[in-house]
Design an enzyme around this catalytic site. Structure first.
Site, PDB file in Angstrom:
ATOM      1  N   LYS A 180     -10.169  -0.092  -1.959  1.00 19.09           N
ATOM      2  CA  LYS A 180     -10.002  -0.375  -0.530  1.00 19.09           C
ATOM      3  C   LYS A 180     -10.464   0.836   0.269  1.00 19.09           C
ATOM      4  O   LYS A 180      -9.968   1.947   0.072  1.00 19.09           O
ATOM      5  CB  LYS A 180      -8.551  -0.701  -0.194  1.00 19.09           C
ATOM      6  N   ASP A 212       0.869  -1.187   0.000  1.00 17.52           N
ATOM      7  CA  ASP A 212       0.000   0.000   0.000  1.00 17.52           C
ATOM      8  C   ASP A 212       0.899   1.228   0.000  1.00 17.52           C
ATOM      9  O   ASP A 212       1.556   1.515   1.006  1.00 17.52           O
ATOM     10  CB  ASP A 212      -0.897   0.028   1.248  1.00 17.52           C
ATOM     11  N   LYS A 258      -7.010   3.263  -2.780  1.00 16.72           N
ATOM     12  CA  LYS A 258      -7.395   3.189  -1.371  1.00 16.72           C
ATOM     13  C   LYS A 258      -7.685   4.598  -0.883  1.00 16.72           C
ATOM     14  O   LYS A 258      -7.015   5.560  -1.283  1.00 16.72           O
ATOM     15  CB  LYS A 258      -6.250   2.544  -0.578  1.00 16.72           C
TER      16      LYS A 258
END
Length: 212
Positions: free
Chosen positions: A180, A89, A151
């Site tokens: 996400k 991430d 995300k």
């Protein structure tokens, strides 16, 4: 709805200890979460605890501000994979986005993706700092850089995920990216709302509360 397969059980605050990471992993095993999201310094510990379980170890890169150099982010991503991370991430460089340095952003994403190969790359937009137009543009740059997910948040910004932003990211991604949702998701009902809005994963430090 079984929420365990959606949840990336997360512990990223500055004072997190070795024992706290061990507890996080034990909880992930007990509740059959998708994965754990941890700082790079604890990737090896988490991987060692989860090696016999189908639970992914996710590491953060350029966290939480996103304004490190591309060289540093690539190095961090490579090292996290070497230690046992299955997914990365990364935080998008928000200042570059607001400066119009779009090629630098997509090139950085592409370099990190190349460095980690077939493993999933999520690009954290930190939506609380972005306009709707900037969120849409961030999604387009993530697509251009061959990312796998976008995300919402690090959890360190001024606000976390919103249903409106998830819907916007879903539209902007046009099926080319997964989504996400992270930041401020603290109960089961809220998590289900985000999944219904289009989230493929839920990042939360409250994973146990979501499944009880």
């Amino acid at each position: 709805m079984q929420l365990g397969p959606y949840i990336e059980h997360t512990l990223l605050h500055p004072t997190v200890t070795k024992n706290a990471i061990k507890k996080l992993c034990r909880q992930a095993i007990q509740y059959r979460f998708y994965g754990v999201c941890v700082p790079e310094c604890y990737v090896a510990l988490a991987q060692n605890m989860l090696t016999e379980h189908p639970i992914k170890v996710i590491a953060v890169v350029g966290f939480p501000l996103g304004n490190q150099s591309t060289v540093a982010k690539v190095c961090e991503a490579k090292h996290a994979i070497l230690l046992g991370a299955s997914e990365i991430d990364m935080v998008l460089n928000i200042g570059f986005l607001k400066s119009g340095l779009f090629d630098k952003i997509s090139d950085e994403i592409a370099e990190i993706k190349k460095a980690i190969g077939s493993r999933s790359l999520k690009v954290i937009l930190e939506t609380c700092y972005l306009s709707d137009e900037e969120i849409e543009l961030g999604c387009k740059l993530a697509i251009k850089g061959n990312a796998d997910f976008v995300k919402t948040s690090t959890g360190f910004g001024t606000a976390g995920a919103t249903l409106e932003h998830i819907a916007l990211m879903r539209r902007a991604s046009k099926g080319l990216l997964k989504i996400k949702a992270s930041g401020g998701i603290k109960d089961r009902a809220t998590a289900i709302q985000f999944i219904s809005a289009g989230a493929d994963r839920i990042g939360t430090s409250n994973g146990v509360q979501l499944v009880l």
